[in-house]
Design a protein around this motif. Structure first.
Motif, mmCIF file in Angstrom:
data_model
loop_
_atom_site.group_PDB
_atom_site.id
_atom_site.type_symbol
_atom_site.label_atom_id
_atom_site.label_comp_id
_atom_site.label_asym_id
_atom_site.label_seq_id
_atom_site.Cartn_x
_atom_site.Cartn_y
_atom_site.Cartn_z
ATOM 1 N N ASN A 122 37.061 -48.147 -60.460
ATOM 2 C CA ASN A 122 38.765 -48.655 -60.276
ATOM 3 C C ASN A 122 38.531 -50.091 -60.316
ATOM 4 N N ASP A 123 39.527 -51.016 -60.850
ATOM 5 C CA ASP A 123 39.623 -52.160 -61.262
ATOM 6 C C ASP A 123 39.631 -53.181 -59.857
ATOM 7 N N ALA A 124 40.419 -52.692 -58.879
ATOM 8 C CA ALA A 124 40.036 -53.370 -57.460
ATOM 9 C C ALA A 124 38.659 -53.227 -56.996
ATOM 10 N N VAL A 149 47.006 -58.463 -55.426
ATOM 11 C CA VAL A 149 48.585 -58.298 -55.583
ATOM 12 C C VAL A 149 48.779 -58.679 -57.168
ATOM 13 N N SER A 150 49.107 -57.648 -57.950
ATOM 14 C CA SER A 150 49.392 -57.950 -59.370
ATOM 15 C C SER A 150 50.723 -56.829 -59.765
ATOM 16 N N THR A 151 50.331 -56.334 -60.912
ATOM 17 C CA THR A 151 51.381 -54.939 -61.318
ATOM 18 C C THR A 151 51.544 -54.336 -60.166
ATOM 19 N N GLY A 152 50.331 -53.703 -59.681
ATOM 20 C CA GLY A 152 50.324 -52.874 -58.401
ATOM 21 C C GLY A 152 49.633 -53.880 -57.334
ATOM 22 N N ILE A 153 49.505 -52.905 -56.307
ATOM 23 C CA ILE A 153 48.692 -53.660 -55.200
ATOM 24 C C ILE A 153 47.437 -52.719 -54.922
ATOM 25 N N ALA A 172 40.802 -47.454 -50.035
ATOM 26 C CA ALA A 172 41.227 -48.915 -50.072
ATOM 27 C C ALA A 172 42.729 -48.940 -50.979
ATOM 28 N N HIS A 173 43.154 -47.934 -51.316
ATOM 29 C CA HIS A 173 44.519 -47.843 -52.005
ATOM 30 C C HIS A 173 45.753 -48.416 -51.355
ATOM 31 N N LEU A 174 45.471 -49.613 -50.878
ATOM 32 C CA LEU A 174 46.561 -49.970 -49.912
ATOM 33 C C LEU A 174 47.928 -50.067 -50.620
ATOM 34 N N LEU A 186 54.052 -48.997 -49.981
ATOM 35 C CA LEU A 186 54.107 -50.667 -50.078
ATOM 36 C C LEU A 186 54.360 -51.077 -51.540
ATOM 37 N N GLU A 187 53.374 -50.436 -52.490
ATOM 38 C CA GLU A 187 53.670 -50.894 -53.931
ATOM 39 C C GLU A 187 55.090 -50.917 -54.557
ATOM 40 N N ALA A 188 55.820 -50.113 -53.863
ATOM 41 C CA ALA A 188 57.039 -50.206 -54.541
ATOM 42 C C ALA A 188 57.969 -51.167 -54.068
HETATM 43 C C1 BMX Z 1 47.590 -49.275 -58.156
HETATM 44 C C2 BMX Z 1 46.779 -48.233 -58.615
HETATM 45 C C3 BMX Z 1 45.282 -48.506 -58.352
HETATM 46 C C4 BMX Z 1 45.095 -50.027 -58.745
HETATM 47 C C5 BMX Z 1 46.157 -51.161 -58.207
HETATM 48 C C6 BMX Z 1 46.033 -52.627 -59.081
HETATM 49 C C7 BMX Z 1 47.373 -46.839 -60.403
HETATM 50 C C8 BMX Z 1 47.570 -46.785 -61.977
HETATM 51 N N1 BMX Z 1 46.897 -48.116 -59.982
HETATM 52 O O1 BMX Z 1 47.932 -49.490 -57.000
HETATM 53 O O2 BMX Z 1 44.461 -47.556 -58.789
HETATM 54 O O3 BMX Z 1 43.938 -50.465 -58.108
HETATM 55 O O4 BMX Z 1 47.505 -50.522 -58.659
HETATM 56 O O5 BMX Z 1 46.126 -52.312 -60.431
HETATM 57 O O6 BMX Z 1 48.035 -45.775 -59.905
HETATM 58 P P1 BMX Z 1 46.744 -53.265 -61.251
HETATM 59 O O7 BMX Z 1 47.599 -52.413 -62.481
HETATM 60 O O8 BMX Z 1 47.949 -54.056 -60.550
HETATM 61 O O9 BMX Z 1 45.706 -54.123 -61.979
#
Ligand code: BMX
Length: 308
Positions: A122-124, A149-153, A172-174, A186-188
């Motif tokens: 996973n990227d994070a 904190v970028s496109t997603g969190i 840790a998918h905060l 939160l991400e929304a």
């Molecule tokens: C989202 C989720 C995470 C990711 C995070 C940051 C998806 C596609 N992604 O919470 O897995 O680590 O975003 O990712 O569900 P980015 O896209 O902001 O780099």
């Protein structure tokens, strides 16, 4: 050759010669590079993540971006991917980020199209490992956390030197912590994409996150208030992470997390919410590897596995 990250002393001369082919597949951009064993980034290139981010479009863009950086003797590529990553497969937890990515066999697709073996994180999680190995988390022996904190969190935890993946790749998918008052998660409400939507609604004209930050810095009260609201939502998530994991530090990264003034706003909200509280307050740090943390962490992970 670009060396965007501060040079770290190579452990041996040979460390600097061994490089890994890596990619960071995020919601807004795909970055590719070669990263050496000392964490230095070479030949970095970036391309926007196609929109809509369908499987064919994204895999095609990823492989095209890798082509000029790939060497004939490369056998593997490391990919730090947004989404839930488990056993070589990727699922977008937020379907708005990668359209239709419900259960993508990314390892299989990369092998079929390029002949390369792929190693995924996973990227994070990858960025957390990179920060632990070479950046803000160096020397954290017990636990270290990183939040982007970028496109997603997203977030990652490194416990005793190991990235914590979880049973389903969801550790840790905060971004998916529930929001009690507004519903959803939160991400929304507090991601880069949410900021764009909310800033546009307040300003009445399309407003990108970077414009919202600039206006707030120039004294625009409505934008300043919006950023404080975002920071407070994020501060609550940081405190939840702090009280569950008890990390030595939490590094803040990601395009929005690293943007001017964001860390100070987060620190202020965390301070306000912990004032007078016993225990130990969270220690927030600025992530040190910038936008390259995922690339560097991915390479460090591949390197670690080559050595063990
Ligand atoms: C989202 C989720 C995470 C990711 C995070 C940051 C998806 C596609 N992604 O919470 O897995 O680590 O975003 O990712 O569900 P980015 O896209 O902001 O780099």
């Amino acid at each position: 050759v670009s060396e965007r990250v501060r040079p770290l002393r190579p452990e041996t001369t040979r460390d600097a010669e061994r490089t890994h082919l890596v990619a960071d597949l995020g919601g807004s951009k795909i970055a590719v590079a070669r990263v050496d064993a000392a964490g230095l980034v070479h030949q970095r290139r970036e391309t926007p993540t196609p929109r809509p981010g369908t499987e064919d479009a994204v895999v095609g863009a990823l492989l095209a971006a890798l082509e000029p950086v790939r060497r004939p003797d490369d056998r593997r590529v490391g990919v730090a991917a947004t989404g839930r990553v488990l056993a070589g497969r990727v699922q977008a937890v937020n379907p708005g980020t990668l359209t239709g990515w419900d259960d993508v066999d990314l390892v299989g697709r990369i092998r079929a199209a390029s002949g390369l073996d792929a190693v995924l994180l996973n990227d994070a999680h990858a960025a957390a490992y990179g920060e632990w190995r070479f950046g803000a988390g160096r020397g954290s022996d017990a636990a270290f956390a990183f939040v982007t904190v970028s496109t997603g969190i997203g977030a990652g935890i490194v416990v005793r030197g190991e990235p914590w993946i979880g049973a389903h790749g969801l550790a840790a998918h905060l971004g998916f912590l529930p929001d009690r008052s507004r519903g959803g998660y939160l991400e929304a409400h507090a991601s880069g994409r949410a900021l764009e939507r909310r800033a546009t609604a307040r300003a009445g004209v399309p407003t990108e996150p970077r414009q919202a930050l600039r206006r707030a810095a120039a004294g625009d009260a409505a934008m300043g208030e919006l950023l404080d609201e975002l920071a407070d939502d994020l501060a609550v998530a940081l405190l939840q992470l702090h009280w569950i994991v008890d990390p030595e530090a939490i590094a803040i990264g990601g395009g929005l997390g690293l943007a001017g003034g964001m860390l100070a706003r987060l620190e202020a909200r965390v301070r306000a919410r912990t004032a007078g509280q016993p225990g130990v307050p969270p220690r927030l740090l600025r992530a040190r590897l910038g936008v390259d943390a995922g690339l560097i962490g991915m390479a460090a992970w591949m390197d670690r596995h080559d050595r063990t």
